[in-house]
Design an enzyme around this catalytic site. Structure first.
Site, PDB file in Angstrom:
ATOM      1  N   SER A   1      89.553  78.441   4.711  1.00 52.98           N
ATOM      2  CA  SER A   1      88.162  78.816   4.984  1.00 52.98           C
ATOM      3  C   SER A   1      87.984  80.249   5.458  1.00 52.98           C
ATOM      4  CB  SER A   1      87.562  77.868   6.034  1.00 52.98           C
ATOM      5  OG  SER A   1      88.314  77.914   7.233  1.00 52.98           O
TER       6      SER A   1
ATOM      7  N   ASP B   1      81.265  80.065  14.574  1.00 53.31           N
ATOM      8  CA  ASP B   1      81.221  78.649  14.914  1.00 53.31           C
ATOM      9  C   ASP B   1      82.463  78.364  15.765  1.00 53.31           C
ATOM     10  OD1 ASP B   1      83.362  78.396  13.129  1.00 53.31           O
ATOM     11  OD2 ASP B   1      82.132  77.607  11.516  1.00 53.31           O
TER      12      ASP B   1
ATOM     13  N   HIS C   1      85.595  79.738  13.316  1.00 52.81           N
ATOM     14  CA  HIS C   1      85.625  80.943  12.485  1.00 52.81           C
ATOM     15  C   HIS C   1      84.974  82.136  13.177  1.00 52.81           C
ATOM     16  CE1 HIS C   1      85.538  77.405   9.757  1.00 52.81           C
ATOM     17  NE2 HIS C   1      86.527  78.062   9.184  1.00 52.81           N
TER      18      HIS C   1
END
Length: 357
Positions: free
Chosen positions: A42, A332, A335
């Protein structure tokens, strides 16, 4: 049919014009990097998970709230750009590097590369299985399909040239350490952290050898970040004060030491290969430990919701967003923010770019 010397020369000039002409970073001599080819998780996913049946997706607001003018979620796990966007900018590439799974993806006349990364994936196949996302093995198969498409468009010799000059980026291991080993505890039942880091480093080595065998020559492999300092991990394991977890950060460092050794071995033993281990642990931990040096105010929680657990589908339009995300290290609970990524890429490019030539 082989290309004539004139054709090769013209092709070289075209690649140089379309890749390095406006580069922020000065490349040595007449070298060029025509594009990026990206594998991993991600940190660099630009939309591969959008069509999957998984909770590990973010093609909705508030993700992308600052991307290209604002309110433009693309599947990037950030408020804006991710590291490979900034790397492409630094190298002067035209436009964004498309996800292989994007509905609009197509080969065009100005090669810039492609992104196979899938949020939730890792070197350990279990990591992708837990999140129902695209494992590195399938990303590799997609790359093989892509190479066939390139050969169909450009021919074999031009394709081999493109691949040899492009920069391959591999970013994995965060999900392996954070999720497969610590959060779920599944791999803890089978390995101690020393043997698990050996397992991961060998999988990383095998993956690099695979893409080298398919034509990659310039290969940058990111190490693990300080996983114990991610807001999500602080919430799970950091107690009331939500401190960084020294044990988990030491696991990241142990893996990094083994990965670095393995990549250096490959760099010395793969002919024409430039395999570069890229340290992200030290620059990120320096930001976390010295936030005011970089203009940050919040390091222990993300901008979305409480910032303690919200990630992916838990970070949605029902959640409150911090007033100024440029003051936060994390977007978040897992990340970093766009601004953090921009700072990290600036450090990484300046430190490592010449190692690929």
């Amino acid at each position: 049919m082989e290309m004539s010397m004139i054709t090769v020369a013209v092709f070289l000039l075209c690649l140089h014009y379309f890749s390095a002409a406006e580069a922020i970073i000065k490349l040595p001599g007449n070298e060029t990097i025509p594009g990026l080819i990206i594998f991993g998780d991600s940190i660099v996913d630009t939309g591969s998970n959008n069509g999957l049946q998984t909770v590990a997706k973010c093609n909705f607001l508030p993700y992308g709230k600052d991307f290209q003018g604002g309110n433009h979620p693309t599947g990037r796990f950030s408020n804006g750009k991710v590291p490979t966007d900034f790397i492409a900018e630094e190298l002067g590439m035209k436009g964004l590097i498309p996800s292989y799974w994007s509905p609009s993806f197509q080969l065009d006349n100005h090669f810039t590369g492609v992104n196979f990364a899938s949020g939730g994936s890792g070197y350990d196949p279990l990591s992708a299985k837990i999140q129902s996302v695209i494992p590195l093995s399938k990303q590799l198969n997609q790359f093989k399909e892509y190479v066939k498409k390139l050969k169909g468009k450009y021919g074999e010799e031009k394709t081999n040239f493109i691949l040899s000059k492009s920069l391959f980026i591999v970013v994995a291991s965060s999900n392996d350490i954070a999720n497969s080993y610590y959060a779920t505890g599944i791999r803890k039942l089978q390995y101690d952290i020393g043997s698990y880091s050996d397992f991961l480093s060998q999988l990383a080595s095998s993956f690099v050898k695979e893409i080298y065998g398919l034509g990659a020559r310039r290969i940058g492999v990111f190490g693990a970040p300080p996983v114990g300092c991610l807001p999500f991990m602080r919430t799970l394991f950091g107690g009331i004060e939500r401190n960084c977890l020294q044990e988990i950060d030491l696991a990241s460092k142990l893996f990094n030491a083994k990965l670095s050794t393995e990549m250096e071995y490959l760099n010395q033993n793969l002919p024409q290969g430039k395999v570069v281990y890229i340290d992200v642990y030290d620059p990120l931990i320096h930001i976390i430990e010295n936030p005011t040096d970089y203009g940050f105010e919040v390091v222990d929680r993300g901008c979305c919701g409480t910032g303690t657990i919200e990630v992916s589908v838990l970070c949605n339009q029902l959640e409150q967003i911090c007033r100024d995300d440029s003051k936060s290290v994390f977007w978040d609970s897992f990340h970093p923010t766009e601004r953090t990524y921009q700072i990290l890429v600036g450090k990484i490019i300046n430190r490592y770019i010449n190692n690929f030539f």
